[in-house]
Design an enzyme around this catalytic site. Structure first.
Site, short mmCIF file in Angstrom:
data_model
loop_
_atom_site.label_atom_id
_atom_site.label_comp_id
_atom_site.label_asym_id
_atom_site.label_seq_id
_atom_site.Cartn_x
_atom_site.Cartn_y
_atom_site.Cartn_z
N GLY A 150 4.29 -4.96 7.79
CA GLY A 150 3.27 -4.16 7.13
C GLY A 150 2.81 -3.01 8.02
O GLY A 150 3.53 -2.59 8.93
N CYS A 151 1.62 -2.53 7.79
CA CYS A 151 1.09 -1.39 8.54
C CYS A 151 1.03 -1.68 10.03
O CYS A 151 0.47 -2.69 10.46
CB CYS A 151 -0.31 -1.04 8.03
SG CYS A 151 -1.11 0.28 8.96
N PHE A 152 1.60 -0.79 10.84
CA PHE A 152 1.62 -1.04 12.28
C PHE A 152 0.24 -0.97 12.92
O PHE A 152 0.02 -1.49 14.00
CB PHE A 152 2.62 -0.17 13.03
CG PHE A 152 2.69 1.28 12.64
CD1 PHE A 152 1.59 2.00 12.21
CD2 PHE A 152 3.91 1.96 12.72
CE1 PHE A 152 1.67 3.35 11.88
CE2 PHE A 152 4.02 3.31 12.38
CZ PHE A 152 2.89 4.01 11.96
N TRP A 153 -0.74 -0.35 12.25
CA TRP A 153 -2.11 -0.37 12.78
C TRP A 153 -2.63 -1.80 12.87
O TRP A 153 -3.38 -2.12 13.78
CB TRP A 153 -3.05 0.43 11.88
CG TRP A 153 -2.80 1.90 11.85
CD1 TRP A 153 -1.94 2.63 12.61
CD2 TRP A 153 -3.44 2.84 10.98
NE1 TRP A 153 -1.99 3.96 12.27
CE2 TRP A 153 -2.91 4.12 11.27
CE3 TRP A 153 -4.41 2.73 9.99
CZ2 TRP A 153 -3.33 5.27 10.61
CZ3 TRP A 153 -4.83 3.87 9.32
CH2 TRP A 153 -4.30 5.13 9.63
N CYS A 154 -2.25 -2.63 11.92
CA CYS A 154 -2.67 -4.03 11.92
C CYS A 154 -1.92 -4.85 12.96
O CYS A 154 -2.50 -5.64 13.69
CB CYS A 154 -2.44 -4.65 10.55
SG CYS A 154 -3.34 -3.90 9.18
#
Length: 219
Positions: free
Chosen positions: A51-55
């Site tokens: 999923g989102c790499f920020w997470c």
């Protein structure tokens, strides 16, 4: 109406796929020999898409033995992917992280456990509201030993939970570092709405259910 619903369902299923994932170029990536990254100054590297790499970067940086998590792109067939290009789903790449870790403190096996413990295991092509092939889940292996660890843990978890895990398994080829503004996003932008409402809750859910002895005291 009864005939319309199955048609709509089928359309939604195929809308989650794209030709980039089924192209010959992408198949070549999936069938390639893995590239092994050498240990440097005692530090090893592992690669995951979830999923989102920020997470994901925040999740891995909460684990003892992990020095750094770098956001980027991997798993696709194009060179020098950008955020804008990968978001089209046409590059074959997924948002991924490079985990720099001390193998004397944390094992690759544990990093795989972190991976499975920190996501919706059954969601195809995405995590939460982040949907599309660029957000799909992939575990990358660099050698046969790593592949066996991944396959064994995935199969055991599927059997234990009686589910089909959506994560794909790819031979690692190359990691492309994302744009500077994506790096350490959770730490640098704590007031961002996405960080507060998506990234931090996902991190906290992971920490609440993962063995405390394997987590850092502070993150």
């Amino acid at each position: 109406m009864k005939h319309i619903i199955p048609i709509l369902a089928l359309a939604l299923l195929f809308s989650c796929q794209n030709t980039a994932q089924t192209s010959k170029a992408q198949q070549n990536v999936q069938q390639a020999q893995p590239v092994e990254v050498a240990i440097k100054k005692g530090k090893a590297r592992a690669y995951f898409a979830s999923g989102c790499f920020w997470c994901v970067e925040a999740i891995y940086e909460s684990v003892k033995g992990v020095d750094e998590s770098i956001s980027g792109y991997s798993g696709g067939h194009t060179k020098n992917p950008t955020y804008a290009a990968s978001n089209t789903g046409k590059t074959g790449h997924a948002e991924a992280v490079e985990i720099i870790y001390d193998p004397e403190v944390v094992s690759f096996e544990t990093l795989v456990d972190v991976y499975f413990a920190s996501q919706n295991l059954t969601q195809v092509n995405g995590q939460g509201n982040d949907r599309g092939s660029q957000y799909r889940s992939i575990l990358f292996y660099q050698n046969d030993a790593q592949k066996q660890v991944i396959v064994s843990k995935k199969e055991a978890l599927e059997k234990k939970l009686n589910i089909k895990i959506a994560a794909e398994i790819y031979p690692f080829q190359k990691f492309w570092v994302a744009e500077d503004y994506h790096q350490n996003y959770e730490k640098r932008h704590p007031e961002n709405g996405y960080i507060r409402n998506v990234s931090v809750p996902r991190l906290n859910r992971f920490k609440a259910n993962f063995p405390k002895a394997l987590l850092k005291d502070n993150h």
